[in-house]
Write a protein that holds these residues in place. Structure first.
Motif, mmCIF file in Angstrom:
data_model
loop_
_atom_site.group_PDB
_atom_site.id
_atom_site.type_symbol
_atom_site.label_atom_id
_atom_site.label_comp_id
_atom_site.label_asym_id
_atom_site.label_seq_id
_atom_site.Cartn_x
_atom_site.Cartn_y
_atom_site.Cartn_z
ATOM 1 N N VAL A 154 0.855 -1.187 0.000
ATOM 2 C CA VAL A 154 0.000 0.000 0.000
ATOM 3 C C VAL A 154 0.891 1.236 0.000
ATOM 4 O O VAL A 154 1.873 1.308 0.747
ATOM 5 N N ARG A 155 0.542 2.208 -0.856
ATOM 6 C CA ARG A 155 1.225 3.502 -0.823
ATOM 7 C C ARG A 155 0.393 4.473 0.011
ATOM 8 O O ARG A 155 -0.770 4.729 -0.281
ATOM 9 N N TRP A 202 4.723 17.044 2.910
ATOM 10 C CA TRP A 202 4.127 15.974 2.099
ATOM 11 C C TRP A 202 5.025 14.743 2.196
ATOM 12 O O TRP A 202 6.247 14.833 2.025
ATOM 13 N N ILE A 203 4.423 13.605 2.519
ATOM 14 C CA ILE A 203 5.178 12.360 2.689
ATOM 15 C C ILE A 203 4.473 11.249 1.916
ATOM 16 O O ILE A 203 3.239 11.152 1.933
ATOM 17 N N THR A 204 5.244 10.402 1.256
ATOM 18 C CA THR A 204 4.678 9.187 0.683
ATOM 19 C C THR A 204 5.641 8.031 0.917
ATOM 20 O O THR A 204 6.861 8.203 0.837
ATOM 21 N N GLN A 205 5.089 6.858 1.236
ATOM 22 C CA GLN A 205 5.902 5.669 1.442
ATOM 23 C C GLN A 205 5.028 4.433 1.278
ATOM 24 O O GLN A 205 3.804 4.504 1.367
ATOM 25 N N VAL A 206 5.683 3.315 1.016
ATOM 26 C CA VAL A 206 4.976 2.060 0.768
ATOM 27 C C VAL A 206 5.135 1.136 1.967
ATOM 28 O O VAL A 206 6.245 0.976 2.502
ATOM 29 N N GLY A 207 4.015 0.548 2.400
ATOM 30 C CA GLY A 207 4.010 -0.437 3.480
ATOM 31 C C GLY A 207 3.446 -1.756 2.986
ATOM 32 O O GLY A 207 2.902 -1.840 1.872
ATOM 33 N N PRO A 208 3.519 -2.793 3.782
ATOM 34 C CA PRO A 208 3.048 -4.115 3.356
ATOM 35 C C PRO A 208 1.528 -4.203 3.331
ATOM 36 O O PRO A 208 0.832 -3.410 3.972
ATOM 37 N N GLY A 209 1.024 -5.179 2.586
ATOM 38 C CA GLY A 209 -0.400 -5.500 2.628
ATOM 39 C C GLY A 209 -0.691 -6.572 3.655
ATOM 40 O O GLY A 209 -1.687 -6.531 4.371
ATOM 41 N N THR A 210 0.217 -7.541 3.730
ATOM 42 C CA THR A 210 0.156 -8.586 4.751
ATOM 43 C C THR A 210 1.539 -8.720 5.372
ATOM 44 O O THR A 210 2.523 -8.177 4.858
ATOM 45 N N TYR A 255 -2.769 1.574 -4.193
ATOM 46 C CA TYR A 255 -1.873 0.432 -4.300
ATOM 47 C C TYR A 255 -0.446 0.948 -4.441
ATOM 48 O O TYR A 255 -0.208 2.128 -4.731
ATOM 49 N N ALA A 256 0.520 0.081 -4.245
ATOM 50 C CA ALA A 256 1.915 0.513 -4.175
ATOM 51 C C ALA A 256 2.371 1.258 -5.425
ATOM 52 O O ALA A 256 3.191 2.175 -5.350
ATOM 53 N N ASP A 257 1.845 0.868 -6.586
ATOM 54 C CA ASP A 257 2.257 1.512 -7.837
ATOM 55 C C ASP A 257 1.476 2.788 -8.129
ATOM 56 O O ASP A 257 1.643 3.391 -9.194
ATOM 57 N N GLY A 258 0.628 3.211 -7.209
ATOM 58 C CA GLY A 258 -0.155 4.422 -7.391
ATOM 59 C C GLY A 258 -1.535 4.198 -7.960
ATOM 60 O O GLY A 258 -2.335 5.140 -8.043
ATOM 61 N N THR A 259 -1.855 2.955 -8.338
ATOM 62 C CA THR A 259 -3.186 2.648 -8.857
ATOM 63 C C THR A 259 -4.228 2.867 -7.763
ATOM 64 O O THR A 259 -4.038 2.410 -6.627
ATOM 65 N N PRO A 260 -5.336 3.532 -8.068
ATOM 66 C CA PRO A 260 -6.363 3.753 -7.040
ATOM 67 C C PRO A 260 -6.940 2.441 -6.514
ATOM 68 O O PRO A 260 -7.101 1.470 -7.262
ATOM 69 N N ILE A 261 -7.268 2.418 -5.244
ATOM 70 C CA ILE A 261 -7.949 1.274 -4.631
ATOM 71 C C ILE A 261 -9.449 1.518 -4.758
ATOM 72 O O ILE A 261 -9.948 2.547 -4.291
ATOM 73 N N PRO A 262 -10.188 0.596 -5.355
ATOM 74 C CA PRO A 262 -11.642 0.801 -5.472
ATOM 75 C C PRO A 262 -12.306 0.912 -4.099
ATOM 76 O O PRO A 262 -11.945 0.204 -3.157
#
Length: 314
Positions: A154-155, A202-210, A255-262
């Motif tokens: 997740v981003r 402004w901050i952005t970072q990626v974390g795990p889904g599981t 999502y991590a690649d920037g794709t919107p989460i429905p």
């Protein structure tokens, strides 16, 4: 021992443990109980009837939390309660009529606490339970296609104002007024950030889904996408989106690649967790210790002067 289908926190009382019904009796029991192994096995422990007060809390917390952590990079509005003990905070200060959805504390950050300790200083008049959920059950109850979509993580994006604005300021979030200290923290976290002209960070970072638990190896649902995503934040947040873009929101998730989460994925995730949640109801002096990887937690709406404090450790 609990099985996945009927899991609930293990309740420990003076009569059930043979310990004295005092804070000192609880501390003695903790020292003999093999706490680390017990917590991994049971995932959450409730201590009732030991007469813990704000004056004795600090000694008990020392026994339950090996190293209390400051809530640095914490996203929730809280107040530090130094009079009760070191690195003790109010639980999330959202209006009592709102439910707080299930989550693992700071799962959006590059580091998260291994244990959380909740303490009921004042019980609510009605409601106000802390629902907890077995993270393995939560994961298994989520639609496989949605689980797969989260496999890359997740981003998370935050806009932390400089003193005036919506949400938390960067000063409150990082417990400092020093920009250089914040930048050093974010560099160590592998985050991307920039200072905006109005003082917003402004901050952005990626974390795990599981995540897999470091001791048991159990895989659990472990992210806060629903608490950052507008679809998980209720009608007020949806109205806010009509006034500003997602990039300007205090927080957002993709999502991590920037794709919107429905939005329907977010609602499904929240509902799946709530189906398996177990409510921990509060009496003054009660304690709840959870493994923050194995168990998610939230808050039910309440009335009255509820005051539940929380501390964290690695």
């Amino acid at each position: 021992m609990n099985t996945a289908e009927n899991w609930r926190p293990l309740e420990l009382t003076p009569s059930g443990t043979g310990a004295d019904a005092t804070p000192a009796g609880l501390v003695e029991y903790i020292g003999q109980a093999g706490l680390a192994e017990l917590l991994v096995r049971e995932k959450a422990l409730v201590f009732r009837g030991f007469g813990v007060s704000s004056g004795s809390y600090d000694t008990v917390a020392d026994a339950l939390l090996p190293q209390r952590l400051a809530y640095v990079h914490g996203n929730s509005p809280r107040t530090k309660v130094a009079a009760v003990g070191k690195n003790v905070y109010t639980s999330t200060e959202y209006a009592p009529e709102y439910q707080i959805s299930l989550h693992n504390e700071m799962s959006y950050a590059h580091q998260w606490p291994g244990r959380l300790l909740f303490y009921c200083d004042r019980a609510p008049s009605t409601g106000g339970a802390t629902p907890v959920v077995d993270g393995q059950l939560w994961l298994e109850s989520i639609d496989p296609a949605i689980r797969e979509a989260f496999a890359g993580g997740v981003r998370y994006t935050q806009n932390l104002h400089g003193g005036h604005g919506l949400g938390k300021s960067w000063q409150d979030t990082f417990e400092t007024e020093d920009r250089a200290q914040v930048e050093a923290f974010l560099a160590g976290a592998g985050a991307d950030w920039k200072w905006k002209s109005d003082g917003t960070l402004w901050i952005t970072q990626v974390g795990p889904g599981t995540l897999r638990h470091p001791v048991s190896g159990t895989e659990v649902w472990f992210n806060q996408a629903d608490q950052f995503h507008v679809a998980g934040l209720g009608e007020d947040a949806a109205l806010l989106m009509e006034l500003m873009s997602e990039d300007e929101m205090p927080q957002a998730a993709s999502y991590a690649d920037g794709t919107p989460i429905p939005a329907e994925h977010i609602i499904h995730i929240q509902e799946a967790g709530l189906r398996h949640a177990v409510d921990v109801n509060w009496n003054a002096g009660d304690l709840l210790l959870i493994d923050n990887i194995l168990v998610g937690h939230g808050r039910r709406p309440y009335t009255g002067n509820r005051r539940v404090l929380v501390a964290m450790s690695d």
